[in-house]
Design a protein around this motif. Sequence first.
Motif, PDB file in Angstrom:
ATOM      1  N   LEU A 108       3.542   4.369  13.843  1.00 15.86           N
ATOM      2  CA  LEU A 108       3.639   4.238  12.381  1.00 15.86           C
ATOM      3  C   LEU A 108       3.917   2.787  11.980  1.00 15.86           C
ATOM      4  N   ILE A 109       4.744   2.098  12.742  1.00 12.68           N
ATOM      5  CA  ILE A 109       5.042   0.689  12.451  1.00 12.68           C
ATOM      6  C   ILE A 109       3.774  -0.152  12.555  1.00 12.68           C
ATOM      7  N   ILE A 110       2.969   0.122  13.566  1.00 11.55           N
ATOM      8  CA  ILE A 110       1.700  -0.607  13.707  1.00 11.55           C
ATOM      9  C   ILE A 110       0.831  -0.382  12.471  1.00 11.55           C
ATOM     10  N   TYR A 111       0.708   0.860  12.043  1.00 10.77           N
ATOM     11  CA  TYR A 111      -0.094   1.160  10.850  1.00 10.77           C
ATOM     12  C   TYR A 111       0.506   0.526   9.601  1.00 10.77           C
ATOM     13  N   ARG A 112       1.828   0.563   9.477  1.00  9.28           N
ATOM     14  CA  ARG A 112       2.472  -0.055   8.302  1.00  9.28           C
ATOM     15  C   ARG A 112       2.120  -1.534   8.221  1.00  9.28           C
ATOM     16  N   LYS A 113       2.220  -2.215   9.354  1.00 11.25           N
ATOM     17  CA  LYS A 113       1.892  -3.646   9.374  1.00 11.25           C
ATOM     18  C   LYS A 113       0.419  -3.868   9.068  1.00 11.25           C
ATOM     19  N   GLN A 114      -0.424  -3.075   9.672  1.00 11.80           N
ATOM     20  CA  GLN A 114      -1.870  -3.228   9.487  1.00 11.80           C
ATOM     21  C   GLN A 114      -2.267  -3.045   8.024  1.00 11.80           C
TER      22      GLN A 114
END
Length: 124
Positions: free
Chosen positions: A113-119
């Motif tokens: 989820l953190i990866i998607y949030r940043k992306q």
Amino acid sequence: MKKIFYIFIFVLLISSSAQAGITLFGMKGELWGKFNKDDKIMYVQGLFDGLAFSGFKIHGIEISTEISIDQYISAINEIYSDYKNSLIPAPFLFRIVTLELNGLQKEKIEEELIIYRKQFSNSK
């Protein structure tokens, strides 16, 4: 009759964005929250219909078809209940739900989820 009305509205929405140009990932947390249950059912079913052409894969993960549309809707509602996830497009949440169903640890789910949030915090 109600279903036909929703399909008509959905087609109008699609055609209006088609006239304005292509908008990718228009379904994020804010719009999802405005949809009623019937809208969500149509959206999720439409995504599954589209995923049939990709072999039900998102980022290399085969999306689970073992749970119902209602269960996906509940899972997406839960993920979007955290404001930090509001910019993640709904199709990517299918991947998150599948990872959860496959037993991935909560810490690893949070990393995804953190990866998607940043992306998606950098996308317009």
